[in-house]
Design a protein around this motif. Structure first.
Motif, mmCIF file in Angstrom:
data_model
loop_
_atom_site.group_PDB
_atom_site.id
_atom_site.type_symbol
_atom_site.label_atom_id
_atom_site.label_comp_id
_atom_site.label_asym_id
_atom_site.label_seq_id
_atom_site.Cartn_x
_atom_site.Cartn_y
_atom_site.Cartn_z
ATOM 1 N N ALA A 108 36.650 36.528 40.649
ATOM 2 C CA ALA A 108 38.109 36.586 40.681
ATOM 3 C C ALA A 108 38.587 37.629 41.686
ATOM 4 O O ALA A 108 39.618 37.444 42.337
ATOM 5 C CB ALA A 108 38.657 36.907 39.293
ATOM 6 N N GLN A 109 37.810 38.712 41.839
ATOM 7 C CA GLN A 109 38.179 39.726 42.833
ATOM 8 C C GLN A 109 38.095 39.146 44.235
ATOM 9 O O GLN A 109 38.977 39.365 45.064
ATOM 10 C CB GLN A 109 37.259 40.933 42.732
ATOM 11 C CG GLN A 109 37.660 41.921 41.672
ATOM 12 C CD GLN A 109 36.660 43.049 41.597
ATOM 13 O OE1 GLN A 109 35.563 42.876 41.063
ATOM 14 N NE2 GLN A 109 37.021 44.193 42.119
ATOM 15 N N ILE A 110 37.002 38.406 44.494
ATOM 16 C CA ILE A 110 36.855 37.788 45.808
ATOM 17 C C ILE A 110 37.960 36.754 46.007
ATOM 18 O O ILE A 110 38.475 36.574 47.101
ATOM 19 C CB ILE A 110 35.455 37.159 45.951
ATOM 20 C CG1 ILE A 110 34.413 38.271 46.027
ATOM 21 C CG2 ILE A 110 35.373 36.275 47.194
ATOM 22 C CD1 ILE A 110 32.997 37.793 46.140
ATOM 23 N N ASP A 111 38.364 36.089 44.904
ATOM 24 C CA ASP A 111 39.457 35.123 44.980
ATOM 25 C C ASP A 111 40.807 35.797 45.179
ATOM 26 O O ASP A 111 41.828 35.129 45.277
ATOM 27 C CB ASP A 111 39.492 34.261 43.714
ATOM 28 C CG ASP A 111 38.670 32.982 43.869
ATOM 29 O OD1 ASP A 111 38.385 32.626 45.028
ATOM 30 O OD2 ASP A 111 38.339 32.349 42.863
ATOM 31 N N GLY A 112 40.820 37.140 45.168
ATOM 32 C CA GLY A 112 42.044 37.841 45.528
ATOM 33 C C GLY A 112 42.916 38.278 44.377
ATOM 34 O O GLY A 112 44.054 38.671 44.586
ATOM 35 N N ALA A 113 42.420 38.195 43.133
ATOM 36 C CA ALA A 113 43.239 38.615 42.002
ATOM 37 C C ALA A 113 43.024 40.106 41.731
ATOM 38 O O ALA A 113 41.948 40.626 41.984
ATOM 39 C CB ALA A 113 42.885 37.803 40.758
#
Lengths: 370, 297
Positions: free
Chosen positions: B192-197
């Motif tokens: 999710a961090q890599i997905d930008g959240a």
């Protein structure tokens, strides 16, 4: 497409040094596999490139830009995790679009991207399902879809196939290779499976204990390993490594292995090797012979520098296409790969032939290749 | 798998086996009855008229079923000097329970999430300190809490009681969520961090929807604790702001002439209904939530 450059990268967890100064230059569009035993730091190195861990020392550049202090979301990377890490409460469609939603990409563009990716990965029929309703292979596809849809510069794969069964693993391996050929993106791929590394990589980085031992194309890694570690790690069954001494017999240079319990063997070295290794009488060396370099005498086309010897068979292991024959020598079980029809029962005295052109010599103390 | 089918297991047959089974169920039946008798007596008594109670025995079933006692307990029984029944106090309880449960659950979830998925130096020490709160006896905090509420100007009010319950409940809610989130793969958070959240984006859109079992357990736990609380209720509220548990005590203790057992019983059941209802409705989720994580799937 981006290149990745690592300069003297170090990572400590508390007092433990996990990555001990790594330099690595990955060209744009390359498929680099980081391979090594568990605990060698390969996953940590991948997390450093992804920005999921902060580096202790050194620099990382992606596409020429220093990214030491750039959070993962801004590195233009996508990652596929070993555990897939799908969002369990979201449908496949929402798993794939989550990144775009987070970045505020318009709905129409999202739909177009999902349509394109799901066709590419053949997951159109799964879009409304939850991850819990998918099989392992399907989850793997969705995880790749989630990575692909971002159209990143760099793909990072962290042991993506290790949770799949053997058959599916080979299928997905081929698909990943095809995908790379089609997209041409830079890929960094972590695995502990040396066959995956050999089949996928344009270059392999063999890691051990926080260092890169060798970084080269698969053929070089296999045929020209720099040291015992690389030689032993690549290849299945692993290379036979017989300790011995350099000796001169009747003006010819040999490696004597075995004894005193079993009868010694004097492997005659080919000219190229003897030039490098001989002259130091009694030097301790390790003779490396891959199983396919030892076969039943007379079954291969004749060549120069063959060494024929006789030993009783201790174990026979049929694998289907080949049969592994083990014999006891120099305190270890030496494996020879023969055609099934040449195999004999255990206990039989058997004539082996070793192709000394393919032999490798390592220094016993430094473990470096001679 | 939460439910295994045990029906197919081969069982012994024969007279001896049958007798043992009969004995087993007989014993179980006796214990069931033993546990149910107080409830049966309460319901039966609450449905009798005062005359019948005086004439009959405690265990006899009501001859003329009447709901007068229930009506009186709900809307006209005297609580101290006020004779409006339990109704206003019941709503006091609702006004206390709903915010107290909601706030403590959300804060517990945030705590658990931060303590497991956004590890910071000293996280374990902070968790140990929070956990310590679960072992502090109620009585110990009465005086300091009364002083605190006085300083905050919340003494004797429902918001004051909500604050007490939120603070006291945090130890438990944090523990529940921390133990749930520790089993959630960190890969999901990294993805999710890599997905930008960000921190809250991941919490509300990924983590909280996943934690439904933990939410159910926490809500039920907090709800029953707070509903059933008497000590904080009597210590930190006065008169009109009393919760229903305190009011029930006052109904029973308000003696003007005859002791109305039927009204007391009806009042007690009314006070217990919210917690009973939750166990009946959500009991299955509670057990499932408690064992979630113990067995995969």
């Amino acid at each position: 497409m981006s290149d990745i450059r690592l300069e003297m990268v170090k990572k400590n967890f508390g007092a433990t040094e996990v990555i001990k100064g790594i330099d690595l230059a990955i060209d744009p569009g390359e498929f680099v596999v980081l391979v090594g035993p568990s605990g060698c730091g390969k996953s940590t190195l991948l997390n450093l490139i992804a920005g999921l861990e902060t580096i202790t020392e050194g620099n990382i550049y992606i596409g020429g830009k220093r990214v030491n202090d750039t959070p993962p979301r801004d590195r233009n990377i996508a990652m596929v995790f070993q555990s897939y890490a799908l969002y369990p409460t979201k449908t496949v469609r929402n798993n794939i679009t989550f990144g775009m939603v987070s970045r505020g990409i318009p709905k129409a563009d999202q739909d177009a991207a999902v349509a394109e990716i799901s066709t590419l990965l053949q997951i159109e029929r799964l879009l409304s399902r939850k991850p819990g309703q998918l099989s392992g292979g399907q989850r793997q596809r969705v995880a790749m879809g989630r990575a692909l849809v971002r159209k990143p510069d760099v793909f990072l794969f962290d042991e993506p196939l290790s949770n799949l069964d053997a058959k599916l693993r080979i299928e997905m391996r081929t698909e990943i290779k095809k995908l790379h050929q089609r997209l041409g993106k830079t890929i960094v791929y972590v695995t502990h499976d040396q066959i995956e590394a050999m089949t996928l990589a344009s270059r392999i980085a063999v890691m051990d204990n926080g260092h890169i031992r060798q970084f080269a194309d698969p053929k070089t890694i296999y045929e020209d390993p720099v040291d015992l570690f690389v030689a032993g790690f690549m290849g299945s069954p692993p290379m036979n490594m017989m300790p011995g001494k350099i000796r001169t017999l009747g003006g010819q240079c040999v490696v004597s292995t075995g004894g005193p319990e079993d009868e010694p063997l004097d492997f005659l070295l080919p000219p190229a090797l003897s030039e490098r290794a001989c002259g130091q009488e009694g030097r301790d060396v390790i003779l490396g012979l891959r199983p396919e370099a030892i076969f039943a005498a007379g079954t291969e086309l004749p060549g120069a520098n063959r060494f024929i010897f006789e030993r009783p068979i201790s174990v026979v292991e049929p694998t289907g296409p080949d049969t592994m024959i083990l014999f006891h020598h120099a305190g270890l079980d030496v494996v020879a790969r023969v055609r099934p029809e040449d195999a004999r029962p255990e206990g039989t005295l058997f004539m082996f032939e070793a192709d000394m052109e393919k032999a490798k010599l390592f220094d016993a103390k430094t473990t470096l290749r001679i | 798998m939460s439910r295994n089918n045990l029906g197919g297991i081969v069982q012994q047959k024969g007279t001896r086996h049958l007798m043992m089974r009969t004995l087993l169920f007989l014993t179980l039946g006796v214990f069931c009855l033993y546990y149910l008798i107080p409830l049966i007596v309460m319901i039966a008594t609450s449905l009798k008229s005062l005359e019948e109670i005086r004439a009959g025995s405690l265990l006899s079933l009501p001859q003329d079923v009447t709901f007068d006692a229930w009506a009186k307990a709900w809307s006209s029984a005297c609580v101290g000097v006020r004779c409006d029944g339990l109704k206003p106090f019941f709503w006091n309880s609702v006004a206390m329970v709903v915010p107290a449960v909601t706030i403590s659950t959300i804060l517990g979830a945030l705590n658990g999430y931060a303590l497991t998925k956004w590890r910071f130096p000293g996280a374990d020490i902070i968790f140990a300190l929070i956990l310590f709160g679960a072992f502090i006896p109620f009585q110990v905090i009465l005086l300091p809490m009364a002083r605190t509420l006085g300083v905050l100007g919340l003494a004797g009010t429902i918001p004051g009681l909500v604050l007490v319950h939120v603070i006291y409940g945090l130890a438990f809610t944090t523990l529940f969520f921390r133990n749930f989130f520790i089993g959630v793969s960190s890969g999901i958070i990294q993805a999710a961090q890599i997905d930008g959240a960000g921190f809250f984006g991941i919490f509300f859109r990924i983590v909280l929807p996943m934690s439904l079992p933990a939410v159910v357990v926490t809500v039920i736990w907090q709800y029953t604790q707070i509903c059933n609380d008497f000590l904080f209720g009597i210590a930190f509220t006065v008169g009109d702001s009393n919760p229903v548990t305190v009011a029930l005590n006052n109904v029973v203790n308000t003696s003007t002439g005859v002791k109305e057992y039927n009204v007391d019983m009806a009042a007690a059941i009314i006070a217990a209904l919210p917690t009973l209802a939750v166990y009946v409705i959500a009991g299955a989720y509670f057990v499932r939530g408690l064992s979630a994580g113990a067995v995969k799937g």
